[in-house]
Design an enzyme around this catalytic site. Structure first.
Site, mmCIF file in Angstrom:
data_model
loop_
_atom_site.group_PDB
_atom_site.id
_atom_site.type_symbol
_atom_site.label_atom_id
_atom_site.label_comp_id
_atom_site.label_asym_id
_atom_site.label_seq_id
_atom_site.Cartn_x
_atom_site.Cartn_y
_atom_site.Cartn_z
ATOM 1 N N HIS A 139 0.976 -1.184 0.071
ATOM 2 C CA HIS A 139 0.119 -0.094 0.269
ATOM 3 C C HIS A 139 0.914 1.412 0.009
ATOM 4 C CE1 HIS A 139 -3.385 2.781 0.527
ATOM 5 N NE2 HIS A 139 -4.392 1.590 0.968
ATOM 6 N N GLY B 51 0.384 -5.150 1.580
ATOM 7 C CA GLY B 51 -0.683 -5.088 0.781
ATOM 8 C C GLY B 51 -0.135 -6.217 -0.560
ATOM 9 N N TYR C 186 -5.977 -4.492 9.682
ATOM 10 C CA TYR C 186 -6.181 -5.063 8.507
ATOM 11 C C TYR C 186 -7.674 -5.643 8.474
ATOM 12 C CZ TYR C 186 -4.123 -6.724 4.202
ATOM 13 O OH TYR C 186 -3.626 -6.857 2.993
#
Length: 269
Positions: free
Chosen positions: A63, A107, A137
């Protein structure tokens, strides 16, 4: 353009090409990857290979931390670009193979697990790191790891946030095959793509759809439990540790977390 797509012999080779920013899964990167998957299916490819240009040994850093919200909204809500990408990889009706030649973080590790198969170089490592940044998460992501690795290994990866080697990843079923970096493309072609081209794409597509439906059916939870999960997650991304984790990352310093586990049990004001 952050993604390059080349279609050869009924295979779409999709490569992330933002190595200077470690192929972070930014909104633009996710949007372009989704478009590449759509192009592959529209072009009647029998499979997709997901690759990346590697710099400083990083396949993808996950991410894009710079895009995480600081306004109290859910960083991993249903409609955020990275979550849309995960679903696109899982739902495109042809196999997606991740070909990993470097370290995989956060991610991006979940992205690899969303693919149908993973091959990697011996030098690759895999780490899921939300706890390092204070990110709560989401349940769908955690279920990817539980279903693939089992409960104990999933806990280890999430609680510790430390990388596991390609050999360890192979042993626990996270990946399918490991090769020397110099042999990776050859193994990809001979063990995966050549058989894939010979088989019925209609059959494979039907089977992939069944895998997806069956995996969803096996993870149904009650509405009450779903609300319970979201209540815990909301307290995290609305809390100070989440803000501190992002700021510390951007300022390139160790985070100073002050939250307590008992904070999750206290009633909302």
């Amino acid at each position: 353009m952050l993604v390059n797509t080349e279609i050869k012999d009924r295979i779409a080779y999709v490569e992330m090409q933002n190595a200077d920013h470690f192929n972070c899964l930014s909104e633009q990167m996710c949007t372009e990857l989704i478009a590449a998957l759509d192009e592959a299916y529209a072009s009647e490819c029998v499979g997709v290979v997901l690759k990346a240009q590697v710099k400083k040994g990083v396949w993808s850093a996950g991410h894009d931390i710079r895009e995480l919200p600081l306004d109290g909204s859910d960083p991993l809500g249903f409609d955020v670009p990275m979550e849309k990408l995960m679903r696109a990889v899982q739902d495109v009706p042809i196999p997606v193979i991740a070909c990993v030649s470097g370290t995989v973080w956060g991610g991006a590790c979940d992205l690899c697990l969303s693919c149908d198969m993973i091959i990697s170089a011996h030098t690759a490592t895999f780490a899921i790191t939300p706890a390092k940044i204070g990110i709560p998460y989401n349940a769908s992501g955690i279920l990817h790891f539980i279903n693939q690795l089992g409960m104990n290994k999933a806990r280890e990866m999430f609680f510790l946030g430390t990388p596991i080697t390609a050999d360890d990843a192979l042993n626990v079923g996270l990946i399918n095959h490991v090769a020397e970096a110099s042999d990776l493309d050859h193994m990809l072609e001979t063990k995966f793509l050549a058989p894939l081209r010979r088989n019925s794409v209609v059959s494979i597509s039907a089977i992939k759809r069944q895998f997806r439906i069956l995996s969803r059916a096996s993870t149904v939870i009650s509405a009450e439990n779903f609300e319970h999960i979201n209540a815990y997650r909301t307290r995290v991304f609305e809390g100070e540790d989440y803000q501190e984790g992002i700021k510390a990352f951007l300022e390139k310093r160790p985070p100073e977390y002050k939250g307590k586990a008992a904070d999750l049990d206290r009633p909302q004001p």
